[in-house]
Write an enzyme that holds these catalytic residues in place. Structure first.
Site, PDB file in Angstrom:
ATOM      1  N   GLU A 442      -6.198   2.005   7.395  1.00  0.00           N
ATOM      2  CA  GLU A 442      -6.472   1.227   8.623  1.00  0.00           C
ATOM      3  C   GLU A 442      -7.506   0.132   8.390  1.00  0.00           C
ATOM      4  OE1 GLU A 442      -7.126   3.565  12.139  1.00  0.00           O
ATOM      5  OE2 GLU A 442      -5.365   4.788  11.805  1.00  0.00           O
TER       6      GLU A 442
HETATM    7  C1  FAD Z   1      -3.533   8.024   1.492  1.00  0.00           C
HETATM    8  C2  FAD Z   1      -3.107   6.727   2.070  1.00  0.00           C
HETATM    9  C3  FAD Z   1      -2.299   6.723   3.198  1.00  0.00           C
HETATM   10  C4  FAD Z   1      -1.808   5.505   3.685  1.00  0.00           C
HETATM   11  N1  FAD Z   1      -0.921   5.516   4.729  1.00  0.00           N
HETATM   12  C5  FAD Z   1      -0.278   4.356   5.046  1.00  0.00           C
HETATM   13  C6  FAD Z   1       0.806   4.364   5.979  1.00  0.00           C
HETATM   14  O1  FAD Z   1       1.148   5.401   6.549  1.00  0.00           O
HETATM   15  N2  FAD Z   1       1.446   3.194   6.221  1.00  0.00           N
HETATM   16  C7  FAD Z   1       1.081   2.028   5.617  1.00  0.00           C
HETATM   17  O2  FAD Z   1       1.720   1.023   5.852  1.00  0.00           O
HETATM   18  N3  FAD Z   1       0.035   1.976   4.749  1.00  0.00           N
HETATM   19  C8  FAD Z   1      -0.634   3.119   4.441  1.00  0.00           C
HETATM   20  N4  FAD Z   1      -1.672   3.091   3.549  1.00  0.00           N
HETATM   21  C9  FAD Z   1      -2.066   1.819   2.957  1.00  0.00           C
HETATM   22  C10 FAD Z   1      -3.471   1.333   3.330  1.00  0.00           C
HETATM   23  O3  FAD Z   1      -3.465   0.795   4.614  1.00  0.00           O
HETATM   24  C11 FAD Z   1      -3.869   0.317   2.237  1.00  0.00           C
HETATM   25  O4  FAD Z   1      -4.164   1.085   1.088  1.00  0.00           O
HETATM   26  C12 FAD Z   1      -5.009  -0.546   2.631  1.00  0.00           C
HETATM   27  O5  FAD Z   1      -4.588  -1.469   3.570  1.00  0.00           O
HETATM   28  C13 FAD Z   1      -5.647  -1.276   1.442  1.00  0.00           C
HETATM   29  O6  FAD Z   1      -4.696  -1.849   0.614  1.00  0.00           O
HETATM   30  P1  FAD Z   1      -4.803  -1.653  -0.970  1.00  0.00           P
HETATM   31  O7  FAD Z   1      -5.007  -0.205  -1.230  1.00  0.00           O
HETATM   32  O8  FAD Z   1      -3.631  -2.312  -1.588  1.00  0.00           O
HETATM   33  O9  FAD Z   1      -6.140  -2.397  -1.379  1.00  0.00           O
HETATM   34  P2  FAD Z   1      -6.305  -3.951  -1.730  1.00  0.00           P
HETATM   35  O10 FAD Z   1      -5.709  -4.766  -0.640  1.00  0.00           O
HETATM   36  O11 FAD Z   1      -5.817  -4.168  -3.107  1.00  0.00           O
HETATM   37  O12 FAD Z   1      -7.867  -4.154  -1.661  1.00  0.00           O
HETATM   38  C14 FAD Z   1      -8.746  -3.921  -2.760  1.00  0.00           C
HETATM   39  C15 FAD Z   1     -10.177  -4.101  -2.296  1.00  0.00           C
HETATM   40  O13 FAD Z   1     -10.396  -5.448  -1.905  1.00  0.00           O
HETATM   41  C16 FAD Z   1     -11.016  -5.482  -0.634  1.00  0.00           C
HETATM   42  N5  FAD Z   1     -10.594  -6.695   0.057  1.00  0.00           N
HETATM   43  C17 FAD Z   1      -9.352  -7.174   0.209  1.00  0.00           C
HETATM   44  N6  FAD Z   1      -9.385  -8.329   0.900  1.00  0.00           N
HETATM   45  C18 FAD Z   1     -10.674  -8.562   1.203  1.00  0.00           C
HETATM   46  C19 FAD Z   1     -11.370  -9.587   1.908  1.00  0.00           C
HETATM   47  N7  FAD Z   1     -10.761 -10.617   2.457  1.00  0.00           N
HETATM   48  N8  FAD Z   1     -12.704  -9.500   2.014  1.00  0.00           N
HETATM   49  C20 FAD Z   1     -13.379  -8.459   1.460  1.00  0.00           C
HETATM   50  N9  FAD Z   1     -12.773  -7.464   0.791  1.00  0.00           N
HETATM   51  C21 FAD Z   1     -11.445  -7.521   0.665  1.00  0.00           C
HETATM   52  C22 FAD Z   1     -10.560  -4.232   0.077  1.00  0.00           C
HETATM   53  O14 FAD Z   1     -11.495  -3.845   1.086  1.00  0.00           O
HETATM   54  C23 FAD Z   1     -10.526  -3.237  -1.074  1.00  0.00           C
HETATM   55  O15 FAD Z   1     -11.801  -2.701  -1.242  1.00  0.00           O
HETATM   56  C24 FAD Z   1      -2.192   4.283   3.070  1.00  0.00           C
HETATM   57  C25 FAD Z   1      -3.052   4.304   1.965  1.00  0.00           C
HETATM   58  C26 FAD Z   1      -3.503   5.496   1.464  1.00  0.00           C
HETATM   59  C27 FAD Z   1      -4.377   5.476   0.255  1.00  0.00           C
END
Ligand code: FAD
Length: 748
Positions: A442
């Site tokens: 989220e």
């Molecule tokens: C266990 C689990 C359950 C999940 N369930 C769902 C689900 O049911 N449905 C669904 O659609 N998704 C789901 N997700 C996905 C989740 O919403 C994403 O993992 C999340 O949005 C972050 O994406 P990412 O992991 O690719 O990180 P990335 O986008 O690769 O981010 C990497 C880092 O960069 C930081 N970052 C990125 N952009 C910025 C910015 N502009 N400024 C500062 N920092 C930034 C982030 O905070 C993070 O620390 C789930 C994830 C997990 C791990």
């Protein structure tokens, strides 16, 4: 129509200023604009505008559970908590047992948010939070099975945007568990920047039941999807195009959401991730040339291209319920167990809770628990009153999950080896492993803090900025000047008044600001007013001097967001104290919580000023709003010790603080609590032995230091302490999985 007559002021002041505003406005994508506009503002606006009206806070009634909600909590929720065995789920089965799924479905846990007319429970946000908090205190995996269907996903989207036909088909089936929902947004390329997804669909003709049907052909590859591997209906976000112009001239139609039964040809689900060794179903899914009719779009064909707006609208409120409930559960378990374990675990012939190092950690856990739980309740009150405070729910998401991380770390440290060794006796390690999940979902926390809280707060809570941006973007230039002119002078008046207020409160240490109550809470309210005025004016100068570049200055905007967040948390703690009748025993908790947040806000203000890109402006701001540096100091050691004592002794304050988690005589927490209470009762006996430097009960009895009865009770209590201090061990076969491991552990 008569030509627009521009005044001298409009020509030589307003118009150049308007041109300048246009040049510094941040470039904003449509999706960013929609995210910014989601939800409502509430007490956050009071804090951001520099002169909070505390009556809006203190008059907000705290919702009570209805009889039906309370009965559900006392009945099915207690029963579910009784049968959840987190070790069995995460280690032995690595899955949620069928019996739990059956119970959860039969009792309506999957339809907590679905209105009663559709067969759901229609519970309040407060009730849902209490339910999830109790379940989460038994283990994160089981809690997620209840959280996912009741937070952002098909159910909520249908309720907000579904057509009547969709609602009456899907909602009853979701409520009684005939359908298991999941929502797929995230993909390999698109995580935080979810709107950049490459999952796509084209408008196309296809065949459904032998009939030519207008629909979409979708290809996707999602990952991380909670409940995805077992879902029967997948809510899906994808980008829709119309290359053959079947619907009209437009080709890129935008992000669209559809509900897709997972039995549809081309859909592939089932493979699983293993997130943080938690066993709730989570995994990738794909769709290859999946044809779906137009009426599977959530809200029907009229909602084409509105997917992003629909998602952020639903998220604006949802973020404030489930993750904070789960976080507070983890914190209450940390407070409950750390206080008790620290009290019964003796080293160097003293309970470890007597050592100042341990007290420091225990105080952090207790005061954070008090504060975050207070903010949870306050935010739920706003949600139940119909608000959808997007900024405050982001504050809650970030601060609740971070506070849970701190509290669990501290609890692990105090328990030491007892918390490190895994097994059915360990009540902390599963939550410890699950924390990064809450931090990530989220809106991953770094982005939530750096971009979202202040980014959205600064514009949404400002009395004029949003309207000024709207004016600057008007197509008709004359109309833009006219509208901007009206706003400009009111804005200038607001800035001038805010500057005066901030400087006055800065130079008088906030001592002359008016507090809504007398007594020991009053100085805290005054400091909130001082810091709120400082935030408002520093925010104003930041926007004016940095303009669109502020979006990239995340270290500045994160700290401005921290000031807002900590002022909100401090307000929540003070409101909780007032709402609960100001019990004297709770004052150290409230006082420590508020002082910690005010210090964090004051430090963040200093760091913003220290790092202000235009140094001259930074010096000017220091002179105006923080002439004496950081005024709000951290809580004193003596206060921290008193806070630590509230959870290291069986006090009423400890009971109030940890209320709402599941504790029963036959689970580890219950046994720990029993040993803790017995040892606390026998403290006078132990004190006599300590004074005489006698460690053995038999020796103390022989020397006549204690009576026979006392010796017997102490021996019994010490046996209980040894029992709850034990950890598990396993045969190598049990660990390698060649034999079922559950409940085959021995204790050591
Ligand atoms: C266990 C689990 C359950 C999940 N369930 C769902 C689900 O049911 N449905 C669904 O659609 N998704 C789901 N997700 C996905 C989740 O919403 C994403 O993992 C999340 O949005 C972050 O994406 P990412 O992991 O690719 O990180 P990335 O986008 O690769 O981010 C990497 C880092 O960069 C930081 N970052 C990125 N952009 C910025 C910015 N502009 N400024 C500062 N920092 C930034 C982030 O905070 C993070 O620390 C789930 C994830 C997990 C791990």
């Amino acid at each position: 129509m008569a030509a627009h007559q521009e005044s001298f002021r409009q020509r030589y002041l307003t118009r150049p200023l308007l041109d300048w505003v246009r040049s510094v406005l941040p470039a904003m994508s449509e999706t960013e604009r929609e995210a910014l506009a989601a939800g409502t503002v509430w007490f956050d606006a009071e804090l951001m505008r520099g002169n909070p009206d505390f009556s809006k806070l203190l008059d907000m009634p705290i919702p009570r559970l209805s009889d039906e909600e309370q009965a559900f909590l006392d009945g099915p929720v207690e029963e579910l908590c009784r049968v959840i065995d987190d070790w069995q789920i995460t280690f032995a089965e690595r899955d949620i047992p069928k019996a739990i799924w059956d119970f959860v479905k039969a009792q309506g846990f999957l339809g907590l948010i679905i209105p009663r007319e559709y067969g759901g429970k229609g519970f309040s946000s407060t009730a849902n939070s209490e339910i999830v908090m109790k379940i989460a205190s038994r283990g994160p995996s089981a809690a997620v099975t209840v959280i996912v269907p009741n937070s952002l996903g098909p159910g909520e989207l249908l309720m907000l945007f579904g057509t009547d036909k969709q609602k009456s088909h899907w909602l009853p089936r979701l409520a009684d568990g005939r359908e298991i929902p999941a929502f797929g947004l995230t993909s390999l390329d698109a995580g935080s920047d979810a709107a950049s997804m490459t999952d796509h669909a084209i408008v196309a003709w296809g065949e459904v039941n032998g009939k030519k049907t207008l629909g979409m052909r979708i290809n996707w590859s999602k990952r991380y999807i909670s409940l995805g591997p077992i879902c029967t209906v997948l809510g899906l976000a994808f980008k829709l195009t119309d290359p053959d112009h079947i619907l009209g001239d437009e080709e890129d139609l935008g992000i669209t959401l559809a509900l897709i039964p997972t039995t549809t040809k081309g859909v592939s689900i089932g493979r699983r991730h293993y997130p943080g060794m938690q066993a709730f179903p989570n995994g990738p899914n794909t769709g290859t040339d999946v044809f779906v009719p137009m009426d599977w779009i959530i809200g029907g064909q009229d909602r084409i291209g509105q997917g992003w707006r629909m998602l952020v609208t639903a998220l604006a409120a949802g973020r404030g319920v489930m993750l904070p409930a789960m976080s507070v559960a983890g914190m209450k378990v940390a407070a409950f167990s750390t206080g008790a374990y620290g009290r019964i675990r003796e080293q160097f012939n003293l309970p470890v809770s007597r050592f100042e190092g341990v007290q420091e950690a225990a105080a952090r856990i207790a005061s954070d628990t008090y504060k975050i739980d207070a903010a949870r309740r306050l935010t739920l009150a706003a949600l139940d009153a119909g608000e959808k405070p997007a900024v405050l729910t982001a504050v809650m998401k970030y601060h609740a999950t971070e506070a849970m991380r701190r509290a669990t770390n501290d609890a692990m440290d105090v328990h030491s080896g007892k918390a490190v060794i895994d097994g059915p006796r360990n009540y902390l390690s599963s939550a410890y492993r699950a924390i990064p999940i809450a931090i990530t979902v989220e809106g991953a926390n770094i982005m939530t803090r750096s971009l979202m809280i202040y980014g959205q707060g600064s514009i949404r809570c400002h009395p004029f900025i949003q309207e000024e941006i709207d004016a600057a973007q008007m197509a008709d230039d004359d109309e833009a000047v006219e509208a901007f002119d009206k706003l400009l002078y009111r804005h200038a008046g607001y800035t001038f008044m805010t500057l005066l207020r901030a400087a006055w409160r800065g130079w008088t240490f906030g001592l002359l600001a008016r507090a809504p109550v007398e007594g020991r809470e009053a100085p805290h309210y005054r400091q909130i007013k001082r810091l709120s005025a400082a935030l408002a004016i520093v925010s104003e100068f930041s926007m004016v001097t940095m303009g669109g570049a502020l979006k990239r200055k995340e270290m500045i905007s994160a700290r401005l967001g921290d000031i807002l967040s900590h002022l909100y948390l401090a307000c929540a703690a003070l409101k909780r104290f007032a709402d609960t009748g100001r019990p004297a025993e709770d004052w150290p908790l409230c006082d420590h919580a508020v002082r910690t947040s005010l210090n964090a806000a004051d430090e963040a203000l200093k760091e913003v000023i220290d790092n202000f890109p235009m140094r001259l402006v930074g010096w000017y701001l220091r002179l105006k709003v923080q002439p004496f540096g950081v005024v709000c100091s951290k809580p004193r050691d003596r206060l921290a010790q008193r806070v630590s004592d509230t959870i290291s002794e069986p006090t009423a304050a400890r009971d109030r603080l940890t209320q709402g988690i599941y504790v029963a005589a036959d689970i580890e927490l219950g046994k720990l609590d029993h040993a803790f209470r017995l040892m606390a009762e026998l403290e006078p006996v132990k004190a006599v032995m300590r004074k005489a430097r006698v460690r053995s009960v038999d020796e103390a009895r022989r020397q006549g230091l204690i009576t026979g009865n006392e010796a017997a009770r102490l021996t019994e209590a010490m046996e209980l302490v040894r029992e709850v201090s034990k950890v598990d061990d396993f045969s190598p076969e049990e660990l390698t999985g060649r034999k079922p491991a559950a409940r085959k552990s021995r204790a050591a």
